[in-house]
Design a protein around this motif. Structure first.
Motif: not given
Length: 350
Positions: A64-66, A77-89, A121-127
């Motif tokens: 998922i991107r941004k 409960g603090i933080g902006g969007p992740a540039n990339y997000f993935v779940q691993v199982f 609050d700016m998020g995270f520019d990686g994954c």
């Protein structure tokens, strides 16, 4: 100023401060993210980045991107969007995600429950790789092999209910098994490291390793993994516990004590600072006797119930929390000559 004289049962009066904070006060303040991933931003993405998240039984990674807010992944409960997000199982998916990030020179962080993290609050520019490796295997009586993404509090309850001692304290810890091992979480005289039999990890190169407890040196809220540069992630931990008829009763006592003394119904990250045990006083005692209970910066506040818990009152920003942490550190240092060390990890956005 000398350390405070502690009287049995004495408590400092609660104080609420109205403060004017200079915007630049904490502009450059940060505490370390361990281990740091000093990688460049990603310039290429999968074609599936804008699709939905993968199902638990799928072998294909979906990103998922941004669109994933880090505030949803953190107990603060603090933080902006992740540039990339993935779940691993499972471990295979985790290795694939780490390899892809490395191939693309993409900064990444592997996250569990986010119970000791402060995102910006700016998020995270990686994954952000969310660890959902949640299996529980009972090898023999009192021996459990557990996925690193398994809820640590659930494991504590399972073990105590089955009559095994060593993880009673875990029933009130809102993190994952991997996070507890990484930080060597503990309370009430118990530590995670005391029950570990072996650990399974993967390296940045995707290599799997099994490490026996005798190979690992743990300390107070520390583990060798915090300095292990080749570590990508802990994937599983095997615990060896002792039978005890009082395990369940002990855990219930610990939980009751937590509810009496900690603001469990409010948004926090647990203890903000490590206890400076060499001084003979806990971080909470020093903060309280410095008169800082109730201190507020924006939507962030030092808890009136436990001074080493900082609360998101509902509108706290990362800057609010960083300001509050810095002010408390300075105040304790100036009054008692003690430099508090953070237990929470600040995740810098870039």
């Amino acid at each position: 100023m000398p350390l405070p004289f502690r009287k049995s049962g004495s408590r400092a009066p609660n104080q609420v401060f109205a403060m004017q904070i200079k915007p630049s006060y904490m502009a450059n303040y940060q505490f370390p993210l361990n281990p740091q991933r000093k990688l460049h931003s990603c310039s290429q993405v999968y074609s599936s980045f804008n699709k939905q998240e993968t199902a638990p039984n799928s072998s294909r990674l979906q990103f998922i991107r941004k669109k994933k807010l880090l505030s949803d992944l953190s107990t603060w409960g603090i933080g902006g969007p992740a540039n990339y997000f993935v779940q691993v199982f499972n471990q295979t998916q985790l290795v694939s995600a780490v390899r892809y990030c490395d191939e693309q020179s993409m900064r990444y962080i592997i996250l569990g429950k986010g119970s000791n993290c402060l995102f910006d609050d700016m998020g995270f520019d990686g994954c952000v790789i969310l660890n959902r490796i949640e299996f529980l295997e009972k090898i023999e009586h009192g021996v459990y092999r557990v996925g690193s993404g398994y809820p640590f509090n659930r494991l504590g309850v399972v073990c105590a209910n089955e009559g095994f001692s060593g993880l009673e304290f875990a029933g009130g810890v809102p993190g994952t098994v991997g996070g507890a091992a990484y930080m060597n979480a503990g309370a009430n005289g118990q530590e995670t490291a005391d029950t570990i039999d072996s650990m399974e990890i993967i390296t940045n190169e995707g290599e799997s390793r099994m490490l026996k407890r005798r190979e690992l040196n743990f300390g107070y809220r520390s583990s060798p993994f915090q300095e292990m540069k080749e570590l990508a992630s802990i994937t599983a931990v095997t615990f060896r516990l002792k039978f005890s008829k009082t395990a369940r009763e002990m855990q219930q006592e610990y939980l009751a004590r937590r509810w009496r003394t900690q603001p469990l119904a409010q948004r926090s990250a647990g203890s903000v600072f490590r206890n400076p045990f060499s001084m003979g006083f806990s971080a909470a005692e020093l903060i309280e006797q410095a008169g800082l209970k109730g201190l507020k910066v924006g939507g962030a506040m030092v808890s009136n119930k436990h001074a080493n818990f900082f609360i998101n009152c509902g509108s706290a920003t990362s800057q609010d929390m960083l300001e509050l942490i810095g002010i408390v550190k300075d105040a304790v240092n100036q009054k008692f000559g003690v430099e508090l060390k953070e237990e929470v990890l600040y995740i810098h956005p870039s």
